[in-house]
Motif scaffolding. Structure first.
Motif, PDB file in Angstrom:
ATOM      1  N   PHE A  30       0.926  -1.140   0.002  1.00 42.88           N
ATOM      2  CA  PHE A  30      -0.022   0.358   0.317  1.00 42.88           C
ATOM      3  C   PHE A  30       0.908   1.355  -0.131  1.00 42.88           C
ATOM      4  N   ILE A  31       2.314   0.941   0.300  1.00 42.99           N
ATOM      5  CA  ILE A  31       2.914   2.339   0.777  1.00 42.99           C
ATOM      6  C   ILE A  31       3.519   2.597  -0.755  1.00 42.99           C
ATOM      7  N   HIS A  32       4.071   1.636  -0.945  1.00 39.05           N
ATOM      8  CA  HIS A  32       4.785   1.399  -2.426  1.00 39.05           C
ATOM      9  C   HIS A  32       3.970   1.875  -3.101  1.00 39.05           C
ATOM     10  N   TRP A  33       2.469   1.475  -3.743  1.00 34.22           N
ATOM     11  CA  TRP A  33       1.933   2.281  -4.262  1.00 34.22           C
ATOM     12  C   TRP A  33       1.306   3.798  -4.497  1.00 34.22           C
ATOM     13  N   LEU A 103      20.640  12.204   4.316  1.00 37.78           N
ATOM     14  CA  LEU A 103      19.876  11.518   5.581  1.00 37.78           C
ATOM     15  C   LEU A 103      18.819  12.497   6.135  1.00 37.78           C
ATOM     16  N   ALA A 104      17.871  12.874   5.332  1.00 38.49           N
ATOM     17  CA  ALA A 104      17.327  13.406   5.650  1.00 38.49           C
ATOM     18  C   ALA A 104      15.548  12.434   6.392  1.00 38.49           C
ATOM     19  N   VAL A 105      15.007  11.703   7.162  1.00 33.87           N
ATOM     20  CA  VAL A 105      14.570  11.042   7.366  1.00 33.87           C
ATOM     21  C   VAL A 105      12.829  10.726   7.776  1.00 33.87           C
ATOM     22  N   SER A 106      11.629  11.009   7.069  1.00 32.12           N
ATOM     23  CA  SER A 106      10.281  10.635   7.792  1.00 32.12           C
ATOM     24  C   SER A 106      10.383   9.157   7.920  1.00 32.12           C
ATOM     25  N   ASN A 107       9.012   9.588   9.726  1.00 35.70           N
ATOM     26  CA  ASN A 107       8.696   7.683   9.902  1.00 35.70           C
ATOM     27  C   ASN A 107       7.286   7.635   9.998  1.00 35.70           C
ATOM     28  N   ILE A 108       6.056   6.390  10.112  1.00 31.63           N
ATOM     29  CA  ILE A 108       5.293   6.435  10.234  1.00 31.63           C
ATOM     30  C   ILE A 108       5.080   4.593  11.329  1.00 31.63           C
ATOM     31  N   ALA A 109       3.959   4.589  11.983  1.00 33.37           N
ATOM     32  CA  ALA A 109       4.060   3.894  12.678  1.00 33.37           C
ATOM     33  C   ALA A 109       2.415   2.798  12.529  1.00 33.37           C
ATOM     34  N   LEU A 110       2.653   2.080  12.691  1.00 36.95           N
ATOM     35  CA  LEU A 110       0.898   1.835  12.724  1.00 36.95           C
ATOM     36  C   LEU A 110       1.531  -0.497  12.944  1.00 36.95           C
ATOM     37  N   LYS A 111      -0.208  -0.482  14.200  1.00 45.25           N
ATOM     38  CA  LYS A 111      -0.620  -1.473  13.965  1.00 45.25           C
ATOM     39  C   LYS A 111      -0.519  -2.512  13.378  1.00 45.25           C
ATOM     40  N   MET A 134      -4.065   6.387   4.184  1.00 45.31           N
ATOM     41  CA  MET A 134      -3.895   6.853   3.016  1.00 45.31           C
ATOM     42  C   MET A 134      -3.156   8.350   3.028  1.00 45.31           C
ATOM     43  N   PHE A 135      -4.404   9.229   4.145  1.00 41.05           N
ATOM     44  CA  PHE A 135      -3.756  10.333   4.467  1.00 41.05           C
ATOM     45  C   PHE A 135      -1.929  10.178   5.099  1.00 41.05           C
ATOM     46  N   ASN A 136      -2.364   9.252   5.973  1.00 38.44           N
ATOM     47  CA  ASN A 136      -1.297   9.567   7.103  1.00 38.44           C
ATOM     48  C   ASN A 136      -0.188   9.010   6.069  1.00 38.44           C
ATOM     49  N   VAL A 137      -0.358   8.440   5.553  1.00 38.35           N
ATOM     50  CA  VAL A 137       1.091   7.704   4.459  1.00 38.35           C
ATOM     51  C   VAL A 137       1.532   8.871   4.376  1.00 38.35           C
ATOM     52  N   ARG A 138       1.045   9.097   3.497  1.00 37.81           N
ATOM     53  CA  ARG A 138       0.810  11.435   2.418  1.00 37.81           C
ATOM     54  C   ARG A 138       1.631  12.079   3.179  1.00 37.81           C
TER      55      ARG A 138
END
Length: 235
Positions: A30-33, A103-111, A134-138
């Motif tokens: 889903f993230i790849h898409w 080396l800038a980094v963004s991140n997200i954590a999901l259950k 979708m909103f959070n990933v973007r």
């Protein structure tokens, strides 16, 4: 279910559905898409942080993308290399997107279990909360890092402008300064004490003539009479 926002998801998922081994695979797909919709292109797996320039770019997930429990995928966006890391930990999937250049980094954590309910079928069955995801990933994973280079450039431009400061702008409402020493009356309370509308000749030091543009004061009684004055008028 098919909406413009979901355009391309069915095709992406169909190409990898047979390879899905665990629920976290669905999230990575889903993230790849979402990345490819934004203009990212996949160039393989691994964490090599340099580009040779002849990498084949694709909208498809590369071979072996989910062979391991964790994920390391390479992407190119605007000729810059990005590396996607996905780490499974205690039921959570922690995803980082790193720009190799700085080396800038963004991140997200999901259950994982809360995000993915099934590993096959339509998206509203597989990921019931796909709109929020979708909103959070973007917002948190993609937009945060792609906008960061622009923000840095703006900050640098603003910083450079401080080397050439503009002259201060005259404020018409600014209170004028008090008169310079030598023309201030002995009683400081007189400053501003003239009623509105009254004519006011500024104070001046003794022995100094009237200021330019001011009417000279009338002579007092001790002044000498002007030439030709009739001294015998009272005789």
């Amino acid at each position: 279910m098919a909406t413009e926002a979901l355009f391309g998801w069915d095709l992406t998922f169909k190409t990898v559905e047979k390879d899905i081994k665990q629920k976290s695979d669905v999230i990575i797909a889903f993230i790849h898409w979402n990345l490819t919709k934004r203009g990212f292109r996949s160039i393989g797996i691994g964490d090599e942080r340099t580009l040779s320039g002849d990498e084949e770019r694709s909208e498809l997930l590369p071979t072996g993308w989910n062979d391991k429990e964790n994920y390391t995928l390479r992407y190119v966006y605007e000729d810059k290399l990005y590396i996607l890391h996905g780490l499974n930990s205690d039921g959570n999937l922690i995803v980082n997107l790193m720009r190799s250049e700085d080396l800038a980094v963004s991140n997200i954590a999901l259950k994982v279990e809360e995000s993915v309910k099934d590993m096959s079928g339509p998206i509203d069955k597989v990921i019931p909360g796909y709109k929020d995801l979708m909103f959070n990933v973007r917002r948190d994973l993609i937009d945060t890092i792609t906008a960061r280079s622009t923000s840095s450039a703006q900050t640098q431009t603003i910083g450079n402008n401080t080397n050439n400061p503009r002259p201060p702008i005259e404020d018409p409402l600014r209170i004028p300064p008090r008169p310079a020493p030598g023309i201030v009356p002995e009683n400081p309370n007189l400053w501003g004490s003239v009623p509105p509308g009254a004519r006011f000749d500024p104070f001046g030091p003794p022995g100094v003539g009237p200021l330019p543009g001011r009417r000279p004061p009338p002579p007092d009684a001790d002044h000498l009479p002007p030439p030709g004055f009739n001294d015998n008028m009272f005789m």
